[in-house]
Design an enzyme around this catalytic site. Sequence first.
Site, short mmCIF file in Angstrom:
data_model
loop_
_atom_site.label_atom_id
_atom_site.label_comp_id
_atom_site.label_asym_id
_atom_site.label_seq_id
_atom_site.Cartn_x
_atom_site.Cartn_y
_atom_site.Cartn_z
N SER A 121 -9.98 1.53 2.55
CA SER A 121 -9.01 2.37 2.00
C SER A 121 -7.86 2.08 1.13
O SER A 121 -7.15 1.99 0.12
CB SER A 121 -8.05 3.86 2.01
N SER A 172 -10.21 -0.31 6.82
CA SER A 172 -9.39 0.24 5.01
C SER A 172 -8.93 -1.08 5.27
O SER A 172 -8.50 -1.59 3.78
CB SER A 172 -8.17 1.29 5.48
N LYS A 217 0.37 -1.25 0.03
CA LYS A 217 0.51 0.27 -0.16
C LYS A 217 0.64 1.07 0.09
O LYS A 217 1.92 1.86 0.48
CB LYS A 217 -1.27 0.39 1.17
#
Length: 447
Positions: free
Chosen positions: A125, A149, A50
């Site tokens: 997210s 997330s 990420k």
Amino acid sequence: MITLKEALSLSKDELNKFKDELKAKIEARPELNAYIDIKSVGEGVPIAIKDNIQVKEWSVTSGSKILQGYIAPYNATVIEKMSEAGLSPFGRVNMDEFAMGSTTESSFYGKTQNPHNAECVPGGSSGGSAAAVGAGLAIAALGSDTGGSIRQPAAFCGIVGMKPTYGRVSRYGLGAYASSLDQIGPMTQNVEDAAILYDIISGSDKKDSTNAQKDDKVTPNLNGERKLTIATLPKYVENASQDVKNAYAKAIEALKAAGHTIVEKEMMDAKFDISAYYITATAEATTNLARYDGIRYGNRVEGKNLEETFINTRSEGFGDEVKRRILLGNFVLSSGYYEAYYVKAQKTRHIIKDEYAKIFEEVDLILSPVAPTVANKFGELENPMDMYLSDIYTISVNLAGLPALSLPIMKNADGMPVGLQLIASAYDEQTLFDGSLSLEKQINYKG
Ligand code: GLN
């Protein structure tokens, strides 16, 4: 796609060949937009990272314009731990700007598609992480979870996503959103891989003062045959969509069939969770994002003087959702409102923690929805309040600091995955993985 477990037994030559093929596969699916770029370090098993986790000498931007051009000066602890275990970062994956969001639509790099339906969001997210694994374009990925997330995009993309107990995984080198809630965790194709990756990235780290300094591991004792007592929350589930209710009923039957004992419990109205979370998270975010001033990191938009440089940099660098949260965070921390909002939110947080502790006196795990619905279409959560409300099932877990794992249960009539989560008491990842393994086996979900 081969599993993480399988990949760990490949030779260097086999791994290099695999990586070349993987790169070609990723490049053949540009419309998915799961990856921001594909870089590779070392010769280990490739793991997608990420864009808020630092890999030395890679660009790291938290999906934001304000960090364009910023190069990570050091590795996050999770990256160090991965390389010691024969894993290596492979590609940066997309995310909502500063991990604020539930759809990955707020990224500077544009939206990521859901691999099951190009018109739907992958969740957020950590949407890039989930879409990459869900589309067969990553063996596994790292995500971060402040209020859901990891778990929510995992549920939307039909994969496994696990949020560790607060303090289990070092946050050193993770771009901070809300420091008392953030945790890095694994996003994988199955429960066993999640346990393997969790074991690798978790553990003590002197560089993170909130780290629990615990090094016990799950995989040596992983046991899907244990019989557990599992709480369901019938009232809580009433507000979920029919798809989620169907999955919930299916999971309860599966848990019973696997020999677990089911007991019904209640929790207070989740609307209090939303208020406590959005006050706490925005207050902390305001403080954390104060460092992006155009002087120390990334992008700068010059002004006539220093103050104007701050204003220009932040006005142009941050997107709307981030600005909204900075405003909200400053408001709840400002004198006159601090007591009325921030202090109250902290009290509510304690009540939530105590409520969970009370349930865990009697049960090993809690079965809960992850999101109220399956993945929504792009643009559907136009009103920020609708987006915040969609977090009702995930945020209390972060407020209480607990570990939880989201796994796919079924597909709805349109072929969209429905995931549910199991929640355990603090530091009881062993039971979380044991119970999840049992449920996964009994459900036998086909992706
Ligand atoms: N959707 C939640 C938020 O926007 C959670 C995000 C997260 O876990 N990083 O704050």
